[in-house]
Motif scaffolding. Structure first.
Motif, short mmCIF file in Angstrom:
data_model
loop_
_atom_site.label_atom_id
_atom_site.label_comp_id
_atom_site.label_asym_id
_atom_site.label_seq_id
_atom_site.Cartn_x
_atom_site.Cartn_y
_atom_site.Cartn_z
N LEU A 242 0.84 -1.19 0.00
CA LEU A 242 0.00 0.00 0.00
C LEU A 242 0.88 1.25 0.00
O LEU A 242 1.61 1.49 0.97
N MET A 243 0.81 2.02 -1.08
CA MET A 243 1.52 3.30 -1.15
C MET A 243 0.51 4.40 -0.91
O MET A 243 -0.49 4.52 -1.63
N MET A 244 0.76 5.20 0.12
CA MET A 244 -0.21 6.22 0.49
C MET A 244 0.52 7.42 1.09
O MET A 244 1.71 7.36 1.39
N GLU A 245 -0.22 8.48 1.26
CA GLU A 245 0.32 9.66 1.92
C GLU A 245 -0.03 9.62 3.40
O GLU A 245 -1.13 9.21 3.78
N ASP A 246 0.94 10.05 4.21
CA ASP A 246 0.73 10.06 5.66
C ASP A 246 -0.01 11.33 6.04
O ASP A 246 0.53 12.44 5.95
N GLU A 247 -1.28 11.17 6.46
CA GLU A 247 -2.12 12.33 6.78
C GLU A 247 -2.05 12.71 8.25
O GLU A 247 -2.66 13.70 8.66
N ARG A 248 -1.31 11.97 9.06
CA ARG A 248 -1.31 12.21 10.51
C ARG A 248 -0.50 13.47 10.86
O ARG A 248 0.51 13.76 10.23
N ASP A 249 -0.97 14.16 11.87
CA ASP A 249 -0.31 15.37 12.36
C ASP A 249 0.55 15.01 13.57
O ASP A 249 0.03 14.69 14.64
N TRP A 250 1.87 15.08 13.41
CA TRP A 250 2.78 14.72 14.49
C TRP A 250 3.19 15.94 15.32
O TRP A 250 4.09 15.84 16.15
N GLY A 251 2.57 17.08 15.09
CA GLY A 251 2.87 18.26 15.89
C GLY A 251 4.04 19.05 15.31
O GLY A 251 4.58 18.72 14.25
N PRO A 252 4.43 20.13 15.99
CA PRO A 252 5.51 20.99 15.48
C PRO A 252 6.85 20.25 15.43
O PRO A 252 7.14 19.40 16.27
N LYS A 253 7.67 20.60 14.44
CA LYS A 253 8.98 19.99 14.31
C LYS A 253 9.97 20.65 15.27
O LYS A 253 9.87 21.84 15.55
N PRO A 254 10.94 19.90 15.79
CA PRO A 254 11.92 20.48 16.72
C PRO A 254 12.82 21.48 16.00
O PRO A 254 13.03 21.41 14.79
N PHE A 255 13.36 22.40 16.78
CA PHE A 255 14.25 23.43 16.23
C PHE A 255 15.56 22.80 15.75
O PHE A 255 16.08 21.87 16.37
N ARG A 256 16.07 23.34 14.64
CA ARG A 256 17.37 22.91 14.14
C ARG A 256 18.00 24.05 13.36
O ARG A 256 17.33 24.69 12.54
N VAL A 257 19.27 24.30 13.61
CA VAL A 257 19.99 25.33 12.86
C VAL A 257 20.21 24.85 11.44
O VAL A 257 20.67 23.71 11.21
N LEU A 258 19.89 25.70 10.46
CA LEU A 258 20.12 25.39 9.06
C LEU A 258 21.45 26.00 8.62
O LEU A 258 21.68 27.19 8.81
N ASN A 259 22.29 25.17 8.02
CA ASN A 259 23.60 25.65 7.58
C ASN A 259 23.47 26.78 6.55
O ASN A 259 24.34 27.64 6.46
N ALA A 260 22.38 26.76 5.80
CA ALA A 260 22.19 27.80 4.77
C ALA A 260 22.03 29.18 5.39
O ALA A 260 22.27 30.20 4.71
N TRP A 261 21.65 29.26 6.66
CA TRP A 261 21.56 30.57 7.32
C TRP A 261 22.90 31.30 7.30
O TRP A 261 22.94 32.53 7.19
N PHE A 262 23.98 30.56 7.43
CA PHE A 262 25.31 31.18 7.51
C PHE A 262 25.71 31.85 6.20
O PHE A 262 26.67 32.63 6.17
N LEU A 263 25.00 31.57 5.12
CA LEU A 263 25.29 32.21 3.84
C LEU A 263 24.55 33.54 3.69
O LEU A 263 24.82 34.28 2.74
N HIS A 264 23.62 33.84 4.59
CA HIS A 264 22.86 35.09 4.51
C HIS A 264 23.72 36.24 5.03
O HIS A 264 24.40 36.13 6.07
N LYS A 265 23.69 37.35 4.35
CA LYS A 265 24.57 38.48 4.67
C LYS A 265 24.29 39.08 6.04
O LYS A 265 25.19 39.68 6.66
#
Length: 477
Positions: A242-265
């Motif tokens: 069975l291939m399907m989309e996961d419709e469940r809401d697991w709540g907010p995602k935990p915080f994580r620093v994105l490396n791409a932020w360091f490229l912002h001026k």
């Protein structure tokens, strides 16, 4: 650099379920009733059935399998009682435009929800290696005529690695050809959830294989949040997929620093000002923890208000650059327009690099250099890794918990018990242990680490590694 994955369709509110199953015969009315019950319970939109073992299937027999009023189907008749393929779909979900078939496959080309152009294949591969090789060659030639994103489901009668088989003989040549076909087809093998194998011999239950699969083009994964589940075997020695989309809401995602932020001026200046303006009293460890909490809240707001959606920003900048190019074809640009074009081009490459870093980090691939890479590849790696690592359900005895709140409570309960003290007095380690005092270089064992040594260790760490659960990786330090 490929950034077309950002041009996804807004299909997140539309859910789809595709089931692939080697049913091992649809001749008996009771068995067709079992199949129909499964399709109704799971609310299947598209079903791909292999080995119908019916030399002819009437529309009434097909309707006895399908559980909806609206129905379209395509059949490949079995040769005697061998083989046979059946595809059934809801025309509101899948709209057929072209099709072709032979004894081993059915290809349906059309659109899903009148928006996503694709091709869906129902495959039943032969048992012998040579004939399977001819089928792979035939499908590769067919891909040139049907270039839309493919989804291949069915019984491939072959494994991809030795771990996919237990209690059966090895066939290295078939595995190699199968893997080469998948690579040339440029499709992704969805990780199987819920079970390890898809086929078992009906008698002793000693032979197991993973020969039933669903493969999808990466463009499917860019649009749909797909999961592949192995269901109970029921009335066949193959389990339904069975291939399907996961419709469940697991709540907010935990915080994580994105490396791409360091490229912002503006990122470094924001970080420094936020760190300096936060005032905390206490001992050093407490001050560090509290300042990181304050910084985390500030970064959440900065990510939304300043950094924003870089994919949409990149699309906007590319569109503006294209308009200026068209204007330059019609007349000479003035100095302001030439300056603007230089600014936009520089911004486009900066945003492109951010997008690349974003998916490089999410894919968790250790590449020595963050140069021009295929962003779609990173996207697919990220999706497949996420599917493998996600905790979808928990089984306790005979009870299966699938609701997010139940799964979270069971995980918390498990680790709470793991770290609960079960005895009043901890055991002591007895015996005679000679002292190391007086041995050569004993003084080095008690020497405090210097600031230079600590800094060297931190600088040599992989920037993607997070030393704790707070979301700040080593690149931050």
């Amino acid at each position: 650099m490929d950034t077309s994955w950002g041009n996804v369709l807004e299909l997140s509110w539309l859910f789809m379920k595709i089931l692939s199953w080697n049913a091992r015969g649809l001749g008996r009315k009771e068995k067709r009733g079992k199949v129909k019950k499964l399709l109704k319970e799971r609310n299947i939109d598209i079903v791909l059935l292999q080995e119908t073992k019916k030399a002819e299937l009437t529309e009434d027999e097909v309707r006895s399998v399908w559980g909806r009023d609206k129905m379209e189907f395509m059949v490949v008749d079995a040769v005697g009682s061998a083989g046979g393929l059946l595809c059934i779909w809801d025309p509101d979900v899948f709209q057929l435009t072209e099709c072709c078939s032979n004894r081993r496959f059915i290809l349906l080309s059309g659109t899903i929800f009148n928006q996503f152009n694709c091709a869906i294949l129902n495959i039943y591969a032969p048992n012998d290696v040579g004939s399977r090789g001819h089928l792979w060659d035939c499908l590769l030639k067919l891909k040139e005529e049907f270039p839309n994103p493919w989804c291949l489901g069915g019984d491939f009668n072959e494994i991809r690695q030795i771990a996919d088989r237990r209690g059966c003989s090895r066939r290295d040549r078939g595995m190699k050809e199968f893997n080469e076909f998948i690579d040339k087809c440029e499709v992704s093998d969805l990780p199987l959830l819920g079970r390890r194998f898809t086929w078992c011999n009906s008698f002793g239950g000693e032979k197991w294989s993973k020969i039933d699969r669903i493969f999808v083009d990466p463009r499917w994964l860019e649009i749909f949040n797909l999961k592949l589940w192995g269901l109970p075997r029921l009335v066949s020695d193959h389990c339904p997929l069975l291939m399907m989309e996961d419709e469940r809401d697991w709540g907010p995602k935990p915080f994580r620093v994105l490396n791409a932020w360091f490229l912002h001026k503006n990122f470094r200046s924001f970080w420094e000002s936020k760190w300096k303006e936060s005032r905390v009293d206490g001992w050093a460890g407490f001050i560090l923890i509290q300042k990181l909490k304050i910084l985390k809240n500030g970064l959440r707001s900065w990510n939304v208000e300043v950094f924003g959606n870089i994919v949409n920003k990149l699309k906007t900048v590319e569109g503006e650059l294209h308009k200026i190019d068209l204007l330059a074809e019609a007349r000479d640009l003035d100095d302001d327009e030439k300056g603007r074009r230089r600014e936009i081009r520089a911004e486009m490459w900066s945003l492109s690099r951010m997008v690349e870093w974003l998916w490089l980090q999410k894919s968790r691939l250790n590449w020595a250099m963050k140069g021009d890479k295929n962003t779609r590849f990173f996207h697919v790696v990220t999706k497949c890794r996420t599917i493998r690592n996600e905790l979808h359900s928990i089984t306790e005895g005979d009870v299966v918990y699938e609701e997010p709140s139940q799964v979270k409570n069971k995980v918390m309960e498990y680790f709470k018990n793991q770290y609960t003290k079960l005895w009043p007095d901890r055991p002591e380690l007895g015996g005679h242990f000679p002292s190391a005092d007086g041995s050569v270089r004993f003084d080095l064992l008690e020497t405090e680490f210097s600031e230079a040594e600590i800094k060297l260790v931190v600088m040599e760490c992989d920037g993607n590694i997070a030393p704790g659960p707070d979301g700040f990786n080593m690149l931050c330090f």
